[in-house]
Scaffold this motif. Sequence first.
Motif, PDB file in Angstrom:
ATOM      1  N   GLY A   1       0.821  -1.207   0.000  1.00 42.12           N
ATOM      2  CA  GLY A   1       0.000   0.000   0.000  1.00 42.12           C
ATOM      3  C   GLY A   1       0.852   1.253   0.000  1.00 42.12           C
ATOM      4  O   GLY A   1       0.583   2.214  -0.720  1.00 42.12           O
ATOM      5  N   ARG A   2       1.922   1.244   0.807  1.00 37.82           N
ATOM      6  CA  ARG A   2       2.854   2.373   0.841  1.00 37.82           C
ATOM      7  C   ARG A   2       3.530   2.544  -0.517  1.00 37.82           C
ATOM      8  O   ARG A   2       3.678   3.668  -1.015  1.00 37.82           O
ATOM      9  CB  ARG A   2       3.901   2.153   1.927  1.00 37.82           C
ATOM     10  N   ASP A   3       3.923   1.439  -1.136  1.00 39.79           N
ATOM     11  CA  ASP A   3       4.569   1.505  -2.447  1.00 39.79           C
ATOM     12  C   ASP A   3       3.632   2.088  -3.498  1.00 39.79           C
ATOM     13  O   ASP A   3       4.061   2.859  -4.362  1.00 39.79           O
ATOM     14  CB  ASP A   3       5.053   0.122  -2.880  1.00 39.79           C
ATOM     15  N   VAL A   4       2.348   1.728  -3.437  1.00 40.55           N
ATOM     16  CA  VAL A   4       1.361   2.290  -4.370  1.00 40.55           C
ATOM     17  C   VAL A   4       1.303   3.806  -4.206  1.00 40.55           C
ATOM     18  O   VAL A   4       1.346   4.546  -5.191  1.00 40.55           O
ATOM     19  CB  VAL A   4      -0.033   1.654  -4.172  1.00 40.55           C
TER      20      VAL A   4
ATOM     21  N   ARG B   1       4.731   9.556 -10.012  1.00 41.63           N
ATOM     22  CA  ARG B   1       4.183   9.708 -11.364  1.00 41.63           C
ATOM     23  C   ARG B   1       3.369  10.981 -11.517  1.00 41.63           C
ATOM     24  O   ARG B   1       3.329  11.570 -12.591  1.00 41.63           O
ATOM     25  CB  ARG B   1       3.319   8.501 -11.725  1.00 41.63           C
ATOM     26  N   ALA B   2       2.702  11.402 -10.441  1.00 40.87           N
ATOM     27  CA  ALA B   2       1.879  12.617 -10.491  1.00 40.87           C
ATOM     28  C   ALA B   2       2.702  13.855 -10.150  1.00 40.87           C
ATOM     29  O   ALA B   2       2.194  14.967 -10.244  1.00 40.87           O
ATOM     30  CB  ALA B   2       0.703  12.491  -9.533  1.00 40.87           C
ATOM     31  N   ASP B   3       3.964  13.653  -9.748  1.00 52.03           N
ATOM     32  CA  ASP B   3       4.848  14.745  -9.345  1.00 52.03           C
ATOM     33  C   ASP B   3       4.218  15.574  -8.224  1.00 52.03           C
ATOM     34  O   ASP B   3       4.179  16.798  -8.270  1.00 52.03           O
ATOM     35  CB  ASP B   3       5.203  15.631 -10.545  1.00 52.03           C
ATOM     36  N   ASN B   4       3.674  14.861  -7.234  1.00 50.01           N
ATOM     37  CA  ASN B   4       3.094  15.469  -6.035  1.00 50.01           C
ATOM     38  C   ASN B   4       3.736  14.834  -4.818  1.00 50.01           C
ATOM     39  O   ASN B   4       4.183  13.694  -4.868  1.00 50.01           O
ATOM     40  CB  ASN B   4       1.578  15.204  -5.951  1.00 50.01           C
TER      41      ASN B   4
ATOM     42  N   LYS C   1      -4.110   6.225 -11.783  1.00 48.65           N
ATOM     43  CA  LYS C   1      -2.829   5.760 -11.242  1.00 48.65           C
ATOM     44  C   LYS C   1      -3.048   4.859 -10.027  1.00 48.65           C
ATOM     45  O   LYS C   1      -2.355   3.862  -9.851  1.00 48.65           O
ATOM     46  CB  LYS C   1      -1.960   6.957 -10.867  1.00 48.65           C
ATOM     47  N   LEU C   2      -4.021   5.196  -9.192  1.00 55.37           N
ATOM     48  CA  LEU C   2      -4.336   4.385  -8.019  1.00 55.37           C
ATOM     49  C   LEU C   2      -4.834   3.003  -8.439  1.00 55.37           C
ATOM     50  O   LEU C   2      -4.357   1.981  -7.936  1.00 55.37           O
ATOM     51  CB  LEU C   2      -5.381   5.090  -7.155  1.00 55.37           C
TER      52      LEU C   2
END
Length: 97
Positions: free
Chosen positions: A43-46, A53-56, A81-82
């Motif tokens: 879950g943390r890796d996700v 990828r979202a640059d956030n 992405k999720l």
Amino acid sequence: MGPERRLHGLPAPTSMRPGPAIRAICRAIGIVVTLAGLRAEDGRDVLREISQRADNKMRHVAELIVEWARTGHLASAIRHKLERGMATRATLRPEPG
């Protein structure tokens, strides 16, 4: 100084109560784990992958996911992405037994 405590693979703050960023991240990890049947590490890796990828910042992504759990609204780019991250991790998870 004692050994470093960790919560979902993140360093725990020095006080007994985690700060708002850590709480949001832990809640979001819990949401991802519950939805996809993953381990906390996955879950943390996700979350980390979405963040990159979202640059956030991971905290911001976590806050969006926690808000989504409350309201049902999540930006389509983050949702995509999720969903992809959860599906990828679920398929990589070894079968029990």
